[in-house]
Design a protein around this motif. Sequence first.
Motif, PDB file in Angstrom:
ATOM      1  N   UNK A  49       0.897  -1.307  -0.018  1.00 24.37           N
ATOM      2  CA  UNK A  49       0.086   0.005   0.080  1.00 24.37           C
ATOM      3  C   UNK A  49       1.046   1.389  -0.040  1.00 24.37           C
ATOM      4  N   UNK A  50       2.055   1.280   0.683  1.00 29.11           N
ATOM      5  CA  UNK A  50       2.986   2.304   0.673  1.00 29.11           C
ATOM      6  C   UNK A  50       3.548   2.851  -0.637  1.00 29.11           C
ATOM      7  N   UNK A  51       3.587   1.778  -1.841  1.00 36.14           N
ATOM      8  CA  UNK A  51       3.848   2.085  -2.917  1.00 36.14           C
ATOM      9  C   UNK A  51       3.053   2.007  -3.890  1.00 36.14           C
ATOM     10  N   UNK A  52       1.467   2.063  -3.610  1.00 37.37           N
ATOM     11  CA  UNK A  52       0.313   1.837  -4.469  1.00 37.37           C
ATOM     12  C   UNK A  52       0.543   2.832  -5.973  1.00 37.37           C
ATOM     13  N   UNK A  53       1.083   3.857  -5.360  1.00 34.34           N
ATOM     14  CA  UNK A  53       1.166   4.850  -6.663  1.00 34.34           C
ATOM     15  C   UNK A  53       2.123   4.373  -7.923  1.00 34.34           C
ATOM     16  N   UNK A  54       2.667   3.501  -7.465  1.00 38.07           N
ATOM     17  CA  UNK A  54       3.778   2.836  -8.709  1.00 38.07           C
ATOM     18  C   UNK A  54       2.695   2.088  -9.912  1.00 38.07           C
ATOM     19  N   UNK A  55       1.221   1.862  -9.505  1.00 39.67           N
ATOM     20  CA  UNK A  55       0.422   1.256 -10.449  1.00 39.67           C
ATOM     21  C   UNK A  55      -0.062   2.419 -11.304  1.00 39.67           C
ATOM     22  N   UNK A  56       0.106   2.309 -12.621  1.00 46.75           N
ATOM     23  CA  UNK A  56      -0.052   3.230 -13.442  1.00 46.75           C
ATOM     24  C   UNK A  56      -1.517   3.324 -13.866  1.00 46.75           C
ATOM     25  N   UNK A  57      -2.162   4.535 -13.698  1.00 47.32           N
ATOM     26  CA  UNK A  57      -3.548   4.750 -13.906  1.00 47.32           C
ATOM     27  C   UNK A  57      -4.383   3.723 -13.319  1.00 47.32           C
ATOM     28  N   UNK A  58      -4.149   3.336 -12.399  1.00 44.94           N
ATOM     29  CA  UNK A  58      -5.163   2.346 -11.638  1.00 44.94           C
ATOM     30  C   UNK A  58      -6.241   2.852 -11.333  1.00 44.94           C
ATOM     31  N   UNK A  59      -7.417   2.494 -11.077  1.00 46.45           N
ATOM     32  CA  UNK A  59      -8.473   3.313 -10.905  1.00 46.45           C
ATOM     33  C   UNK A  59      -8.907   3.581  -9.487  1.00 46.45           C
ATOM     34  N   UNK A 108      -6.977  -8.147  -6.718  1.00 46.88           N
ATOM     35  CA  UNK A 108      -8.166  -8.196  -5.580  1.00 46.88           C
ATOM     36  C   UNK A 108      -8.878  -6.735  -5.536  1.00 46.88           C
ATOM     37  N   UNK A 109      -8.073  -5.936  -5.878  1.00 49.27           N
ATOM     38  CA  UNK A 109      -8.894  -4.406  -5.750  1.00 49.27           C
ATOM     39  C   UNK A 109      -9.784  -4.173  -6.984  1.00 49.27           C
ATOM     40  N   UNK A 110      -8.816  -4.629  -8.166  1.00 54.23           N
ATOM     41  CA  UNK A 110      -9.632  -4.579  -9.570  1.00 54.23           C
ATOM     42  C   UNK A 110     -10.848  -5.418  -9.652  1.00 54.23           C
ATOM     43  N   UNK A 111     -10.812  -6.598  -9.101  1.00 54.97           N
ATOM     44  CA  UNK A 111     -12.018  -7.784  -9.152  1.00 54.97           C
ATOM     45  C   UNK A 111     -13.119  -7.002  -8.309  1.00 54.97           C
ATOM     46  N   UNK A 112     -12.868  -6.715  -7.184  1.00 52.98           N
ATOM     47  CA  UNK A 112     -13.562  -5.929  -6.208  1.00 52.98           C
ATOM     48  C   UNK A 112     -14.397  -4.817  -6.946  1.00 52.98           C
ATOM     49  N   UNK A 113     -13.686  -4.097  -7.759  1.00 54.17           N
ATOM     50  CA  UNK A 113     -14.178  -2.962  -8.267  1.00 54.17           C
ATOM     51  C   UNK A 113     -14.858  -3.200  -9.608  1.00 54.17           C
ATOM     52  N   UNK A 114     -14.686  -4.549 -10.087  1.00 52.38           N
ATOM     53  CA  UNK A 114     -15.531  -5.141 -11.504  1.00 52.38           C
ATOM     54  C   UNK A 114     -14.714  -4.581 -12.641  1.00 52.38           C
TER      55      UNK A 114
END
Length: 378
Positions: free
Chosen positions: A23-33, A332-338
């Motif tokens: 979670x501390x480096x979540x920002x490395x995910x590019x354009x993650x919604x 996990x987060x993407x699947x939860x968000x559909x």
Amino acid sequence: MNNTLRVGIIGGGLMGREAASAFGRWFVLDKFPVRAELVAVCDLQESLLDWFRQVPTVRQLTRDHRELLRNPDIDVVYVAVPHNLHEAIYLEVLAAGKDLLAEKPFGMDLAAARKIRAAAAASGRFVRCSSEFPFLPGALRVLQFARSGRLGKLIEVHSCFWHASDLDPTKPVNWKRQVKTCGEIGVMGDLGMHVVHVPFRLGYFPIRVYAQLQKVYTQRPDGKGGMAECDTWDNALLHTDIEVDGREVPVRFETKRLAPGATNTWSIEILGTDGGARFSTAEPKSFWHFERNKEQTWGRTDLGFQAAFPTITGGIFEPGFPDCFLQMWAAYVAERAGVLGDRLGCVTPDEAVRSHELFAAALESHRTRAAVAVPKIT
Ligand SMILES: NC(=O)c1ccc[n+]([C@@H]2O[C@H](COP(=O)([O-])OP(=O)(O)OC[C@H]3O[C@@H](n4cnc5c(N)ncnc54)[C@H](O)[C@@H]3O)[C@@H](O)[C@H]2O)c1
């Protein structure tokens, strides 16, 4: 971004801190919604809670997991505690109306796994179980290859997870070495989810198993000058059959704490008559693929950072454990968000129960020294 998922962790040990790092480096995910933020942590140990004080987003630190579950500002709870606590805490998370990423195994045994799955279904909450290695680029390539139709007729599959540090007899005992805290399934509970995730996703469901289970070191230093009993299985070889296109095909699952020289080596090999694929974390950049043309060739592709969820990390760089753990959380987060799309998702409750069906049959197989049918999932 106001689409923020608020995460609480119960169990801030080895894996709880690994999750904090993701979670501390979540920002490395590019354009993650969706943004994910660690907001609360529970552990029994004050020194670990102190460690989490350096995480600026954490607003609640507690030694009582019920206090964390009463926090209305938490959407998802990650539980990483000893196995004997999984069932009770997972059920409490669901009863509190929170979504759950459960650490493996899904409870101590089959009965617990079924109970958790039933509670998850009744609650309507989004529940998945942890298994991060399949999110490495090399593992994803094996999955892709197996789905591409290039295998021909499937010949056999090997799915392995090997550790070596237990070869040292002076390594002190911990909760993972005792049935009362780790469960009767021993090493299968520790490492088994990691080896079934990809095969299950490919529909490779064992119909029978012949298991060879080994206890090699039965005592270890207790850390207080004495010795303590170690009564869990150290190594488990599960020789299984699956049915593919009306034929039986052998699939071997290996989970070992005593694998000479293997630090944390996850590997998978899928072999067919026309093609094959192999990946091991021991060679994190290598994707091996077999092709049968006029000549038969094993080729090696030097992989970079081809993650399922794009990151700012350069495409030529090498991925490692923290990367696949972050990718698993992204799934996990993407699947939860559909918005998972056709990407690999985390282990589902059905898959987790299926793993326990296999491990329970393996225990029975070892007891009877005979191959045992693995019940179809109910
Ligand atoms: N996904 C992976 O690669 C991976 C790797 C290692 C462990 N695990 C799993 O993660 C889980 C935890 O393993 P670990 O290696 O982090 O263990 P650990 O012993 O390092 O951490 C467990 C933590 O739980 C805390 N704890 C115990 N009882 C508690 C309670 N009632 N409330 C709150 N905290 C409590 C302990 O104080 C400890 O800090 C297990 O299920 C294990 O199988 C997963």
